[in-house]
Design a protein around this motif. Structure first.
Motif, PDB file in Angstrom:
ATOM      1  N   THR A 175      42.982  36.346  35.250  1.00  0.00           N
ATOM      2  CA  THR A 175      43.170  37.179  36.442  1.00  0.00           C
ATOM      3  C   THR A 175      44.638  37.490  36.709  1.00  0.00           C
ATOM      4  O   THR A 175      44.943  38.348  37.544  1.00  0.00           O
TER       5      THR A 175
ATOM      6  N   THR B 177      44.410  43.132  43.834  1.00  0.00           N
ATOM      7  CA  THR B 177      43.049  42.664  44.073  1.00  0.00           C
ATOM      8  C   THR B 177      42.880  42.201  45.509  1.00  0.00           C
ATOM      9  O   THR B 177      41.863  42.488  46.151  1.00  0.00           O
TER      10      THR B 177
ATOM     11  N   HIS C  19      37.412  37.410  43.758  1.00  0.00           N
ATOM     12  CA  HIS C  19      37.002  36.837  42.468  1.00  0.00           C
ATOM     13  C   HIS C  19      35.930  35.773  42.607  1.00  0.00           C
ATOM     14  O   HIS C  19      35.478  35.223  41.592  1.00  0.00           O
TER      15      HIS C  19
ATOM     16  N   MET D 117      31.939  37.367  38.350  1.00  0.00           N
ATOM     17  CA  MET D 117      33.024  37.759  37.448  1.00  0.00           C
ATOM     18  C   MET D 117      32.534  37.943  36.015  1.00  0.00           C
ATOM     19  O   MET D 117      33.152  38.662  35.216  1.00  0.00           O
TER      20      MET D 117
END
Length: 517
Positions: A175, A334, A372, A384
């Motif tokens: 990530t 994000t 996430h 995910m």
């Protein structure tokens, strides 16, 4: 690093959904250990049989199975296991065990309408978490009185033999990979990370990755409908849940009951156009947040350009967060995107941006972790993994390689100056995926289905309003309800919307054409 932004309800609606089903015990607190197509809680038998007369013989054992309900360890909820064929064209060769949960109707049994299946989107979000954390307790009381509230974790997700890829430490590294490469070296690093991730999913999940398409999950819905004893499917789906519901309607129009498709997806769009339009949707939502923030006395960011400057600064020097992970440009992007799913998260976003301006990346990192589905112990939820697995199976990739992304960058940045580059490079997830797509975009009509209610929000970030217009236009029996507002998903956000959806679910009454809230 999903393919694009998940089509799902925001985490703010699911904060009470952290309880797992690991404490399941046997027994039925409300009486009756099982239900079958001919039995417990079935609708009046003045319509067709729950089991289709033209059902292929090899599927009959699945449709005639009985569910053994047990206590889930969550007060008021039961759970059970539904057996479905891995491959509907080879029924009996291999099976999947899918987890179902329900909360029985609170009203008199004689007034029960049927089962209302709910799906929160993703693809890959847990429907059971959504049921137990929100829908089963938060949907209006008359709806919960009239329906058994039911959730099925779709194949490959949640508690239903989920797709597996990497552990938490590997996901932490993944990530943080730079999703907006500035040179050839960074491009190669991104492609390598995406390729390795897909290979990890393939190695851990095997043949499952070939059989978690939306159409297969829609067939699972019909199987569950019959096993529950309902002649028609009553359903509320939000976000990707609308794609699943529309697929069901197109496959089984004669079995459509009351279908609410909220925050709709247009299935005609190819992946490239879908991703570009979704990027534009997030830019629209950002503009709405900035307008609201600007009306506050202490707004931490003046305009979208200031946010872009923050991202560029983080690309050069990530911020400390008080733990081993630092706030990178990718994680900050994000975190901002996560907050745009709901106006309820806007104050948290302002606080996080203010903290980032003071050199503290922890609050924005917390928002990214919510997106996430990462918990405090460093474990990631199945979305995910299931999100790319389902998305990449449903449609061919938007772009094929880094060269094609570079050619498309201008169009993405025109659609979204803030998020466009991130969306463009994220398209390579499906280009590097180990399983070839078997679906194709195309219209759905559900010819002959009863009335369907489509709901669209004008400033929805993840599923732009034009998609709801497009889906309602395709479905032969659809009525579009427009919510002039912000956020992803309208049910529960506005009393006018709630009343319209309630009238439809409880009495089948659809709004007048052109209805707006």
């Amino acid at each position: 690093m999903p393919v694009t932004r998940p089509f799902r309800v925001p985490a703010v609606a699911l904060t009470a959904a952290a309880v797992l089903l690991s404490g399941c015990t046997t027994g039925d607190p409300e009486g009756g250990a099982s239900s079958s197509a001919a039995g417990q809680g079935a609708e009046p038998t003045d319509g067709p049989s729950p089991v289709p007369e033209d059902l292929p013989e090899e599927l009959l054992p699945y449709y005639e199975q009985e569910l053994s309900w047990r206590d889930c360890g969550v007060p008021g909820f039961q759970c059970a296991t539904l057996t479905a064929p891995l491959d509907y064209t080879e029924a009996g060769a291999a099976d999947l065990q899918l987890t179902v949960s329900r909360k029985r109707a609170t009203g008199p049994r004689e007034e029960r309408i049927g089962s209302l299946l709910v799906n929160p989107g993703g693809p890959g979000a847990s429907a059971i978490d959504y049921l137990q954390g929100y829908a089963g307790v938060g949907f209006p009381e008359p709806v919960r009185a009239g329906y058994d509230m039911v959730a099925l974790d779709a194949r490959g997700t949640g508690r239903s033999e989920p797709v597996e890829c990497w552990d938490g430490s590997a996901m932490d590294a993944f990530t943080q990979v730079d999703r907006t490469p500035d040179d050839e070296e960074e491009e190669e690093a991104l492609v390598a990370a995406l390729t390795e991730f897909g290979e990890g999913c393939g190695a851990s999940s095997g043949r499952l990755l070939e059989h978690i398409s939306t159409d297969e999950s829609a067939r699972d819905l019909d199987l569950l409908r019959a096993v529950l004893g309902d002649t028609h499917l009553h359903y509320y789906g939000v976000s990707y849940g609308t794609q699943l519901g529309a697929a069901y309607a197109d496959l089984f129009p004669e079995r459509v009951g009351r279908l609410v498709l909220d925050a709709a997806i247009d299935p005609r769009l190819d992946a490239l156009e879908r991703d570009r339009q979704q990027a534009a949707g997030f830019e629209t939502a950002l503009d709405s947040y900035l307008a609201d923030c600007g009306a506050q006395r202490d707004c931490p960011v003046g305009d979208a350009a200031a946010l872009t400057e923050l991202f560029e600064a983080l690309d050069e020097e990530p911020l400390p967060t008080g733990e081993d992970r630092r706030l990178t440009e990718s994680l900050a992007t994000t975190g901002v995107a996560q907050a745009l799913y709901s106006p309820a998260l806007w104050p948290q976003l302002s606080d996080a941006l203010r903290a980032a301006g003071d050199g503290d990346g922890a609050p924005l990192l917390a928002l990214a972790d919510g997106y996430h589905d990462r918990d405090a112990a460093g474990s990631y939820g199945t979305i995910m993994f299931a999100f790319p697995a389902i998305s990449c199976l449903d449609a061919p990739p938007a772009l094929g390689d880094a060269a094609e992304v570079r050619e498309a960058l201008d169009s993405f940045e025109e659609a979204s100056p803030t998020f466009g580059r991130d969306f463009a490079w994220a398209t390579l997830m499906c280009a590097t995926w180990p399983v070839e797509a078997k679906g194709e975009p195309g219209p759905v009509t559900a010819e002959g289905a009863d009335d369907i209610l489509v709901v669209g929000t004008t400033r929805d970030p993840a599923t732009p309003y034009a998609w709801a217009e497009g889906l309602a236009e395709q479905l032969e029996s659809a009525t579009l309800l427009t919510f002039d507002g912000d956020g992803h998903g309208a049910y529960g956000a506005d009393p006018c919307v709630d009343d319209a959806i309630g009238a439809y679910l409880l009495s089948g009454t659809v709004p007048e054409p052109g209805a707006r809230c």
